[in-house]
Every structure is written in C-alpha cells, then in structure tokens.
Design a protein around this motif. Structure first.
Motif, PDB file in Angstrom:
ATOM      1  N   ALA A 148       0.837  -1.201   0.000  1.00 57.77           N
ATOM      2  CA  ALA A 148       0.000   0.000   0.000  1.00 57.77           C
ATOM      3  C   ALA A 148       0.874   1.254   0.000  1.00 57.77           C
ATOM      4  N   LYS A 149       1.968   1.233   0.779  1.00 59.89           N
ATOM      5  CA  LYS A 149       2.879   2.380   0.790  1.00 59.89           C
ATOM      6  C   LYS A 149       3.506   2.588  -0.588  1.00 59.89           C
ATOM      7  N   ALA A 150       3.905   1.490  -1.243  1.00 65.34           N
ATOM      8  CA  ALA A 150       4.508   1.590  -2.574  1.00 65.34           C
ATOM      9  C   ALA A 150       3.496   2.153  -3.566  1.00 65.34           C
ATOM     10  N   ALA A 151       2.257   1.648  -3.504  1.00 62.84           N
ATOM     11  CA  ALA A 151       1.226   2.147  -4.409  1.00 62.84           C
ATOM     12  C   ALA A 151       0.926   3.611  -4.134  1.00 62.84           C
ATOM     13  N   LEU A 152       0.893   3.978  -2.867  1.00 65.75           N
ATOM     14  CA  LEU A 152       0.624   5.367  -2.496  1.00 65.75           C
ATOM     15  C   LEU A 152       1.765   6.280  -2.944  1.00 65.75           C
ATOM     16  N   THR A 153       2.996   5.822  -2.766  1.00 63.35           N
ATOM     17  CA  THR A 153       4.153   6.613  -3.207  1.00 63.35           C
ATOM     18  C   THR A 153       4.126   6.790  -4.724  1.00 63.35           C
ATOM     19  N   THR A 154       3.828   5.730  -5.434  1.00 62.60           N
ATOM     20  CA  THR A 154       3.731   5.808  -6.896  1.00 62.60           C
ATOM     21  C   THR A 154       2.632   6.782  -7.296  1.00 62.60           C
ATOM     22  N   ARG A 155       1.509   6.706  -6.657  1.00 63.75           N
ATOM     23  CA  ARG A 155       0.375   7.593  -6.985  1.00 63.75           C
ATOM     24  C   ARG A 155       0.728   9.046  -6.670  1.00 63.75           C
ATOM     25  N   ILE A 156       1.394   9.271  -5.530  1.00 60.44           N
ATOM     26  CA  ILE A 156       1.787  10.649  -5.175  1.00 60.44           C
ATOM     27  C   ILE A 156       2.788  11.183  -6.194  1.00 60.44           C
ATOM     28  N   ASP A 157       3.768  10.355  -6.595  1.00 61.04           N
ATOM     29  CA  ASP A 157       4.735  10.785  -7.613  1.00 61.04           C
ATOM     30  C   ASP A 157       4.027  11.131  -8.920  1.00 61.04           C
ATOM     31  N   GLN A 158       3.064  10.293  -9.303  1.00 61.49           N
ATOM     32  CA  GLN A 158       2.306  10.549 -10.530  1.00 61.49           C
ATOM     33  C   GLN A 158       1.537  11.861 -10.419  1.00 61.49           C
ATOM     34  N   LEU A 159       0.911  12.085  -9.276  1.00 62.50           N
ATOM     35  CA  LEU A 159       0.153  13.337  -9.078  1.00 62.50           C
ATOM     36  C   LEU A 159       1.085  14.542  -9.083  1.00 62.50           C
ATOM     37  N   GLU A 160       2.288  14.405  -8.499  1.00 63.14           N
ATOM     38  CA  GLU A 160       3.243  15.513  -8.525  1.00 63.14           C
ATOM     39  C   GLU A 160       3.686  15.826  -9.949  1.00 63.14           C
ATOM     40  N   ARG A 161       3.940  14.785 -10.753  1.00 65.49           N
ATOM     41  CA  ARG A 161       4.323  15.015 -12.153  1.00 65.49           C
ATOM     42  C   ARG A 161       3.199  15.697 -12.914  1.00 65.49           C
ATOM     43  N   ASP A 162       1.967  15.167 -12.676  1.00 68.83           N
ATOM     44  CA  ASP A 162       0.816  15.776 -13.344  1.00 68.83           C
ATOM     45  C   ASP A 162       0.642  17.228 -12.925  1.00 68.83           C
ATOM     46  N   LEU A 163       0.875  17.516 -11.644  1.00 69.80           N
ATOM     47  CA  LEU A 163       0.742  18.884 -11.136  1.00 69.80           C
ATOM     48  C   LEU A 163       1.821  19.780 -11.724  1.00 69.80           C
ATOM     49  N   ARG A 164       3.060  19.312 -11.799  1.00 71.88           N
ATOM     50  CA  ARG A 164       4.132  20.110 -12.411  1.00 71.88           C
ATOM     51  C   ARG A 164       3.824  20.398 -13.875  1.00 71.88           C
ATOM     52  N   LEU A 165       3.386  19.350 -14.573  1.00 70.51           N
ATOM     53  CA  LEU A 165       3.045  19.525 -15.978  1.00 70.51           C
ATOM     54  C   LEU A 165       1.906  20.512 -16.125  1.00 70.51           C
ATOM     55  N   SER A 166       0.917  20.385 -15.258  1.00 65.83           N
ATOM     56  CA  SER A 166      -0.232  21.291 -15.299  1.00 65.83           C
ATOM     57  C   SER A 166       0.206  22.706 -14.975  1.00 65.83           C
ATOM     58  N   VAL A 167       1.091  22.849 -13.974  1.00 71.57           N
ATOM     59  CA  VAL A 167       1.581  24.184 -13.609  1.00 71.57           C
ATOM     60  C   VAL A 167       2.398  24.773 -14.767  1.00 71.57           C
ATOM     61  N   GLU A 168       3.235  23.934 -15.390  1.00 73.52           N
ATOM     62  CA  GLU A 168       4.033  24.413 -16.523  1.00 73.52           C
ATOM     63  C   GLU A 168       3.122  24.841 -17.668  1.00 73.52           C
ATOM     64  N   GLN A 169       2.116  24.012 -17.940  1.00 73.98           N
ATOM     65  CA  GLN A 169       1.190  24.350 -19.020  1.00 73.98           C
ATOM     66  C   GLN A 169       0.424  25.622 -18.673  1.00 73.98           C
ATOM     67  N   SER A 170       0.027  25.717 -17.406  1.00 71.91           N
ATOM     68  CA  SER A 170      -0.689  26.930 -16.994  1.00 71.91           C
ATOM     69  C   SER A 170       0.235  28.128 -17.092  1.00 71.91           C
ATOM     70  N   GLY A 171       1.501  27.917 -16.670  1.00 77.63           N
ATOM     71  CA  GLY A 171       2.482  29.018 -16.752  1.00 77.63           C
ATOM     72  C   GLY A 171       2.727  29.406 -18.202  1.00 77.63           C
ATOM     73  N   ASN A 172       2.866  28.415 -19.059  1.00 80.53           N
ATOM     74  CA  ASN A 172       3.072  28.703 -20.485  1.00 80.53           C
ATOM     75  C   ASN A 172       1.852  29.391 -21.067  1.00 80.53           C
ATOM     76  N   SER A 173       0.649  28.907 -20.708  1.00 76.00           N
ATOM     77  CA  SER A 173      -0.579  29.519 -21.189  1.00 76.00           C
ATOM     78  C   SER A 173      -0.675  30.954 -20.707  1.00 76.00           C
ATOM     79  N   LEU A 174      -0.343  31.156 -19.440  1.00 74.31           N
ATOM     80  CA  LEU A 174      -0.401  32.503 -18.866  1.00 74.31           C
ATOM     81  C   LEU A 174       0.616  33.421 -19.541  1.00 74.31           C
ATOM     82  N   ALA A 175       1.819  32.887 -19.748  1.00 72.35           N
ATOM     83  CA  ALA A 175       2.846  33.694 -20.411  1.00 72.35           C
ATOM     84  C   ALA A 175       2.416  34.021 -21.836  1.00 72.35           C
ATOM     85  N   ALA A 176       1.829  33.044 -22.532  1.00 71.07           N
ATOM     86  CA  ALA A 176       1.371  33.293 -23.909  1.00 71.07           C
ATOM     87  C   ALA A 176       0.244  34.292 -23.914  1.00 71.07           C
ATOM     88  N   SER A 177      -0.678  34.141 -22.952  1.00 73.67           N
ATOM     89  CA  SER A 177      -1.797  35.088 -22.880  1.00 73.67           C
ATOM     90  C   SER A 177      -1.292  36.479 -22.566  1.00 73.67           C
TER      91      SER A 177
END
Length: 161
Positions: free
Chosen positions: A116-145
């Motif tokens: 369960a800890k391994a699955a939770l760690t994997t899920r948290i890592d995935q969510l962090e990557r998704d959040l960074r990507l989302s933040v980067e995309q939002s930052g890029n979108s904001l910069a473009a806007s």
C-alpha cells in the motif's frame, strides 16, 4: 470436635451411665424363651451384649464406607489431575497456534502495508508530475496570454497615437 461426633459420644456416655446405675437389675436372672427351650439368664446383659454387637457392626460399616469414599476420592483426584494436565496441554497448544496465526497475520499485514505504501508513493509521484506539468502548461498559457495581451496593447496603443 464436630457436633455429630460429640452427640454420639454423649449418647454412648449416657448409655454407659444408665448401665452402671442399673447393673443389679441388668444382671438379675430371668426366664428366657429360645423357642424350643427356656433358659435362666440375665435379660439386661443379653440386651446390652446385642447393643454392643450392633454398635460394633455399625462401626465396621462406617469404616468400610469411609475407606470406600477415600479410595473413590483418591481415584477422582487422580482423574481430575489427569484431566487438568490434558486441559493445560490443550490450552498451551491453542496459545501456540494462536501465536503462529498472529505472527502470520502480522507478516501478511506488513506485506500489505508495504504494498500500500509503494502504491501510495507511486500515486503521489504521478500526481506531482501531473501537477508540475499542469503548472508548466498553466504558466506557459499565462505567459502566452500575457504576451498576446502585451502585443494587443502595443498594437492598440500605436493605433491610438
């Protein structure tokens, strides 16, 4: 001394006192019928002898009963001790079985916890990557806007001049 023993001794003492007080009458000869013949003998002495024989018979019976009860009690005590030993052994084996079951369950729970800890760690890592990507995309979108707005503002400002 128990009450029953005391009362029995008291009755025997009273009979002995009665016998001593009336010894002359007890020893007086009387004509006794034996069914086929008549005999001259002291009736009191014969009755006293019969009573002593009956008391002796009761004492022998009492000793027999007490001995039987003691042997039965000893046999029951041995059987009880054997049963107690068997119960203790069964209880000890149940405790051993329970201990092994609990050890197995704790190991299983530890493995499940690690998974369960391994699955939770994997899920948290995935969510962090998704959040960074989302933040980067939002930052890029904001910069473009912002760049687009800046371009519009410059383009709109040059039209106003």
């Amino acid at each position: 001394m128990k009450f029953r023993t005391f009362s029995l001794l008291l009755v025997l003492a009273l009979i002995a006192a009665f016998t001593l007080l009336n010894w002359q009458i007890i020893m007086a000869p009387t004509a006794l019928s034996l069914g086929v013949a008549q005999v001259q003998a002291p009736l009191g002495l014969i009755m006293l002898g019969l009573m002593v024989a009956l008391i002796a018979l009761f004492l022998v019976y009492l000793l027999y009963l007490q001995t039987t009860v003691m042997f039965d009690a000893r046999a029951h005590a041995k059987e009880l001790q054997t049963n107690r030993k068997l119960a203790d052994e069964a209880e000890a084996s149940r405790f051993t079985e329970l201990r092994s079951f609990l050890d197995l369950e704790f190991k299983r729970m530890d493995l499940a916890d690690i998974a369960a800890k391994a699955a939770l760690t994997t899920r948290i890592d995935q969510l962090e990557r998704d959040l960074r990507l989302s933040v980067e995309q939002s930052g890029n979108s904001l910069a473009a806007s912002m760049a687009e707005m800046d371009d519009r503002m410059r383009a709109g400002g040059s039209n106003l001049r």
